[in-house]
Design an enzyme around this catalytic site. Structure first.
Site, short mmCIF file in Angstrom:
data_model
loop_
_atom_site.label_atom_id
_atom_site.label_comp_id
_atom_site.label_asym_id
_atom_site.label_seq_id
_atom_site.Cartn_x
_atom_site.Cartn_y
_atom_site.Cartn_z
N CYS A 1 69.65 60.99 78.88
CA CYS A 1 70.66 62.35 79.24
C CYS A 1 71.74 61.57 80.08
O CYS A 1 72.51 61.11 79.55
CB CYS A 1 69.80 63.13 80.10
SG CYS A 1 70.87 64.86 80.37
N LYS B 1 64.39 56.22 82.53
CA LYS B 1 65.83 56.58 82.94
C LYS B 1 66.43 55.76 84.29
O LYS B 1 65.50 55.71 85.15
CB LYS B 1 65.77 58.02 83.28
CG LYS B 1 67.38 58.68 83.46
CD LYS B 1 66.98 60.19 83.47
CE LYS B 1 68.07 60.92 83.66
NZ LYS B 1 68.18 62.48 83.40
N GLU C 1 66.32 66.20 90.10
CA GLU C 1 65.76 64.95 89.57
C GLU C 1 65.58 63.65 90.43
O GLU C 1 64.45 63.05 90.51
CB GLU C 1 66.60 64.47 88.58
CG GLU C 1 66.39 65.25 87.02
CD GLU C 1 67.02 64.43 85.86
OE1 GLU C 1 66.35 63.46 85.70
OE2 GLU C 1 68.05 64.91 85.50
N ASN D 1 68.76 66.98 78.69
CA ASN D 1 68.59 68.43 79.09
C ASN D 1 69.99 68.58 79.75
O ASN D 1 70.11 68.22 80.78
CB ASN D 1 67.57 68.99 80.07
CG ASN D 1 66.34 68.90 79.16
OD1 ASN D 1 65.43 69.91 78.92
ND2 ASN D 1 65.49 67.55 79.12
N ASN E 1 61.36 59.27 84.59
CA ASN E 1 61.77 60.07 83.40
C ASN E 1 61.72 59.06 82.44
O ASN E 1 62.75 58.23 82.38
CB ASN E 1 63.00 60.75 83.76
CG ASN E 1 63.47 61.67 82.83
OD1 ASN E 1 63.02 61.66 81.60
ND2 ASN E 1 64.26 62.43 83.38
N GLU F 1 64.67 64.83 75.84
CA GLU F 1 64.19 64.18 77.47
C GLU F 1 63.25 65.39 77.74
O GLU F 1 63.39 66.42 77.70
CB GLU F 1 65.43 64.15 78.23
CG GLU F 1 65.03 64.05 79.70
CD GLU F 1 66.16 64.53 80.48
OE1 GLU F 1 66.97 65.51 80.06
OE2 GLU F 1 66.22 63.70 81.51
N1 CDT Z 1 69.07 65.84 82.66
C1 CDT Z 1 70.28 65.23 82.99
O1 CDT Z 1 70.20 64.27 83.34
N2 CDT Z 1 71.14 66.11 83.12
C2 CDT Z 1 72.45 65.94 83.53
C3 CDT Z 1 72.89 67.30 84.25
C4 CDT Z 1 73.33 66.68 85.67
S1 CDT Z 1 74.16 67.98 86.69
C5 CDT Z 1 73.54 67.71 88.07
C6 CDT Z 1 73.31 65.34 82.54
O2 CDT Z 1 74.16 64.48 82.64
O3 CDT Z 1 73.58 66.27 81.41
#
Ligand code: CDT
Length: 323
Positions: A178, A133, A152, A203, A116, A56
């Site tokens: 993600c 996304k 985000e 990420n 995204n 991502e």
């Molecule tokens: N990038 C992403 O979606 N990361 C989320 C972390 C969210 S914590 C506010 C994940 O689900 O890994």
């Protein structure tokens, strides 16, 4: 019994490379990142992969950790076209090597929408599909008390396009990004379209706010959601991280390729740039979708109406679920 030739004749085997990225710092320009992606593309081609999956937001640092009030000041983090000038060398090299790829990036559309996004590119360099996304985690407003932001919801709008599935690489390919991987609806939406291979970049910061006790479980939860999504929908799942210490924020690595049995076929050992490869025999999927998870035979959508009719938990004043 071990077959006399591999892959066995008539099987649809896609050799997939999960190309994990180590950290990308704010000072790293697009060209240097694309050189790293190209190096992993070369390694994947040497290992005879057909498809390389990148993370991502692969082209930049994970910029939602900083807040800027005026989104126009963030325009430089986004791509306004794909391929863009900076990513053209990746497209060119992939076509020369005959390798397809999946790449995550921040997309700014001509009419000013911010998504995204992840694209799927075939072995001749043609764009097969674009996925935006759906589940956007974190917060929209500035939260100065946090050690870092996860804004985000400020930088991206949630896509209403849902989860598509595309015919490519000899099979039916789906994408998610993600946080999408934590929601069972994501997999089932694709499962009901006969998906065989789901591609996911992520990420995942390890300083989990507001519950730091989750940090030690991040790797377990990552595997848990993708392994169960794979098994319950009879599909391969490829999860690929941008991991390591990025601008002071530690992020999960643990990229992996999972079979429809739920077993992990290949898994990264580091939090750096690292390629892991597995053969995905797409004909394996029907061992699950044709038997235990024969949706047509066993599912009961007539009693699942809450799944699409409500978002959160709905209780009356005495605490009983609303009808
Ligand atoms: N990038 C992403 O979606 N990361 C989320 C972390 C969210 S914590 C506010 C994940 O689900 O890994």
């Amino acid at each position: 019994m071990t077959p006399a030739v591999y892959p066995p004749p008539g099987r649809r085997v896609v050799r997939v490379a999960a190309a994990q990225l180590g950290p990308v710092q704010r000072s790293d320009d697009r060209d240097s990142v694309v050189r790293r992606l190209c190096a992993m593309l070369e390694e994947s081609a040497m290992r005879r992969a057909h498809l390389v999956v990148f993370p991502e937001l692969a082209l930049t640092t994970f910029f939602p950790r900083w807040y800027v009030e005026d989104l126009r000041e963030a325009d430089h983090w986004y791509e306004t076209s794909m391929p863009s000038a900076a990513t053209q060398p990746l497209f060119d090299r992939a076509r020369e090597l005959g390798v397809g790829f999946c790449l995550g990036y921040a997309e700014l559309t001509a009419d000013g929408h911010r998504f995204n996004t992840q694209v799927l590119v075939d072995r001749t360099g043609n764009l097969v599909a674009k996925y935006r996304k759906v589940h956007i985690p974190g917060h929209a407003a500035h939260e100065p008390d946090r050690p870092f932001q996860h804004a985000e919801r400020h930088y991206f709008e949630p896509s209403n396009e849902g989860f598509g599935v595309w015919d490519a690489f000899g099979g039916r390919i789906g994408m998610m990004i993600c946080n999408d991987r934590r929601w069972p609806e994501t997999y089932r939406e694709m499962g009901l379209q006969g998906v065989e291979l789901v591609l996911c970049g992520y990420n995942t910061p390890l300083h989990y706010v507001p519950d730091p006790s989750q940090d030690r479980l991040a790797s377990f939860h990552n595997a848990l959601v993708m392994q169960s999504g794979a098994y319950q929908n009879g599909t391969f799942v490829v999860g690929v991280a941008k991991g390591g210490l990025e601008e002071g924020v530690d992020s999960l690595g643990d990229s992996m390729i999972i079979a429809p049995s739920g077993e992990i076929l290949a898994r990264a050992n580091t939090v750096a740039d690292e390629v892991v490869v597995a053969d995905c025999d797409l004909d394996w999927c029907s061992n699950y979708t044709g038997t235990l998870f024969n949706f047509d035979l066993y599912r009961r959508p007539e009693v699942y109406s809450r799944l699409t009719n409500q978002r959160g938990v709905h209780l009356d004043s005495s605490g009983k679920p609303l009808p």
